[in-house]
Design a protein around this motif. Structure first.
Motif, PDB file in Angstrom:
ATOM      1  N   UNK A  17       0.724  -1.283  -0.148  1.00  0.00           N
ATOM      2  CA  UNK A  17      -0.146  -0.074   0.036  1.00  0.00           C
ATOM      3  C   UNK A  17       0.772   1.191  -0.005  1.00  0.00           C
ATOM      4  N   UNK A  18       2.109   1.204   0.779  1.00  0.00           N
ATOM      5  CA  UNK A  18       2.850   2.435   0.748  1.00  0.00           C
ATOM      6  C   UNK A  18       3.801   2.567  -0.290  1.00  0.00           C
ATOM      7  N   UNK A  19       3.942   1.412  -1.446  1.00  0.00           N
ATOM      8  CA  UNK A  19       5.077   1.617  -2.372  1.00  0.00           C
ATOM      9  C   UNK A  19       4.730   2.806  -3.536  1.00  0.00           C
ATOM     10  N   UNK A  20       3.654   3.073  -3.684  1.00  0.00           N
ATOM     11  CA  UNK A  20       3.526   4.145  -4.584  1.00  0.00           C
ATOM     12  C   UNK A  20       3.802   5.814  -3.873  1.00  0.00           C
ATOM     13  N   UNK A  21       3.732   5.721  -2.673  1.00  0.00           N
ATOM     14  CA  UNK A  21       3.903   6.804  -2.069  1.00  0.00           C
ATOM     15  C   UNK A  21       5.488   7.102  -2.043  1.00  0.00           C
ATOM     16  N   UNK A  22       6.112   5.917  -1.959  1.00  0.00           N
ATOM     17  CA  UNK A  22       7.691   6.040  -1.819  1.00  0.00           C
ATOM     18  C   UNK A  22       8.225   6.401  -3.138  1.00  0.00           C
ATOM     19  N   UNK A  23       7.708   5.817  -4.228  1.00  0.00           N
ATOM     20  CA  UNK A  23       8.041   6.012  -5.749  1.00  0.00           C
ATOM     21  C   UNK A  23       7.746   7.548  -5.964  1.00  0.00           C
ATOM     22  N   UNK A  24       6.453   7.968  -5.454  1.00  0.00           N
ATOM     23  CA  UNK A  24       6.149   9.381  -5.511  1.00  0.00           C
ATOM     24  C   UNK A  24       6.918  10.354  -5.122  1.00  0.00           C
ATOM     25  N   UNK A  25       7.741  10.010  -4.090  1.00  0.00           N
ATOM     26  CA  UNK A  25       8.586  11.054  -3.584  1.00  0.00           C
ATOM     27  C   UNK A  25      10.053  10.764  -3.949  1.00  0.00           C
ATOM     28  N   UNK A  26      10.316   9.829  -5.104  1.00  0.00           N
ATOM     29  CA  UNK A  26      11.440  10.015  -5.716  1.00  0.00           C
ATOM     30  C   UNK A  26      12.430   8.863  -5.221  1.00  0.00           C
ATOM     31  N   UNK A  27      11.604   7.878  -4.291  1.00  0.00           N
ATOM     32  CA  UNK A  27      12.565   6.666  -3.835  1.00  0.00           C
ATOM     33  C   UNK A  27      12.404   5.282  -4.674  1.00  0.00           C
ATOM     34  N   UNK A  28      13.495   4.542  -4.406  1.00  0.00           N
ATOM     35  CA  UNK A  28      13.191   3.087  -5.072  1.00  0.00           C
ATOM     36  C   UNK A  28      12.508   2.239  -3.977  1.00  0.00           C
TER      37      UNK A  28
END
Length: 313
Positions: free
Chosen positions: A180-191
């Motif tokens: 559920x949190x993966x997209x938030x991480x990618x949205x802020x530039x993380x892998x």
């Protein structure tokens, strides 16, 4: 005479079901103080953890809440706030206050800063605790431009701040998260990579050398993977596993530590400036009326709210 107010307190140690919303008065500000009409109170896990059991030097009842956003109601004589000159009616944020779950509060003026314009009161009230924690974590491991760091708990409030501040430094982040949190991480530039069994292999499978590790979740998995990847213990830091840190000789930070207090106080103005320039945002999950602080705390304690939570008087 002061300002009539309401404020949540913990009259006894224990869970939020023991808390009480009380009538009180925000006293007239003296020199070096200001009175703030609270428009939003930020919510953090520390709010309820710090009144769950007795703590040395803390006496009951305990006013609850550490950060707020609001408007200046009154100013003590000859007083400036942390960001400089101030007038009645100015919008401000304040951090490291006592009793922020309130309708009005009189505080030391140095704790208040002009509110970043792009942020709502609910967002601004949640900027500084997570933001200063994230900044200290990056500082503690000496994260430098061009490096890649591993961040455990990357989709949480502190994690999202780490992602943003790391990007501003030119630091790449591999962040662990749930599906559920993966997209938030990618949205802020993380892998983004999933935590759970096989995490160490998944991190190594990226083929990216990891220079430091930041733990914002405190699980044994997070600590064990950090220890396996990072030889230099000075480049591992946790905010959630102090026992493991003491056992293995890596860093553990907390806002109550004198060095942490000094760092976090010193970085407040910089974070406010970045937010005012639109370079830091605060994802907001939900707001609650001030009267529903107990229910809001239960929601926050579920562990995956998907953003910050604020109380609105």
């Amino acid at each position: 005479m002061g300002v009539a107010a309401q404020q949540w307190i913990a009259p006894d140690w224990g869970g939020p079901q023991r808390w009480r919303l009380t009538d009180t008065t925000a006293p007239d500000p003296q020199q070096g103080e200001v009175t703030i009409r609270v428009r939003a109170a930020g919510m953090n896990p520390a709010d309820h953890k710090h009144v769950a059991a007795p703590r040395p030097g803390v006496a009951l009842p305990v006013p609850i809440g550490y950060e707020i956003s609001g408007e200046i109601l009154a100013i003590g004589p000859g007083t400036r706030i942390g960001s400089g000159e101030v007038q009645v009616g100015d919008e401000v944020v304040a951090f490291r206050v006592r009793g922020g779950y309130a309708t009005a509060l009189t505080i030391p003026a140095e704790k208040a800063f002009r509110k970043p314009g792009p942020l709502s009161h609910a967002e601004a009230a949640n900027l500084l605790l997570a933001g200063t924690t994230a900044a200290e974590m990056l500082d503690r491991v000496h994260a430098a431009a061009g490096e890649t760091i591993l961040l455990h708990g990357a989709s949480g409030a502190v994690g999202v701040m780490v992602l943003q501040l790391a990007a501003l430094r030119g630091v790449r982040v591999i962040g662990t998260a749930s599906a559920a949190g993966a997209e938030r991480v990618r949205g802020f530039g993380g892998i983004s990579i999933a935590y759970g069994d096989g995490l160490l292999d998944r991190v190594r499978g990226t083929g990216i050398p990891v220079a430091a590790s930041l733990d914002a979740i405190g699980t044994d998995e997070a600590v064990d993977v950090s220890l396996a990847l990072i030889e230099d213990r000075a480049r591992i830091v946790t905010i959630a596993a102090p026992g493991r840190a003491a056992e293995h000789g890596f860093g553990a930070i907390a806002g109550t530590q004198p060095a942490s207090t000094a760092f976090r106080d010193g970085i407040r103005g910089e974070l406010v400036r970045l937010a005012d320039e639109g370079r830091l945002v605060v994802p907001l999950a939900r707001t609650y009326p001030l009267s529903e602080a107990v229910e809001a705390t239960r929601f926050l304690a579920e562990g995956h709210p998907g953003g910050k939570v604020a109380l609105i008087p």
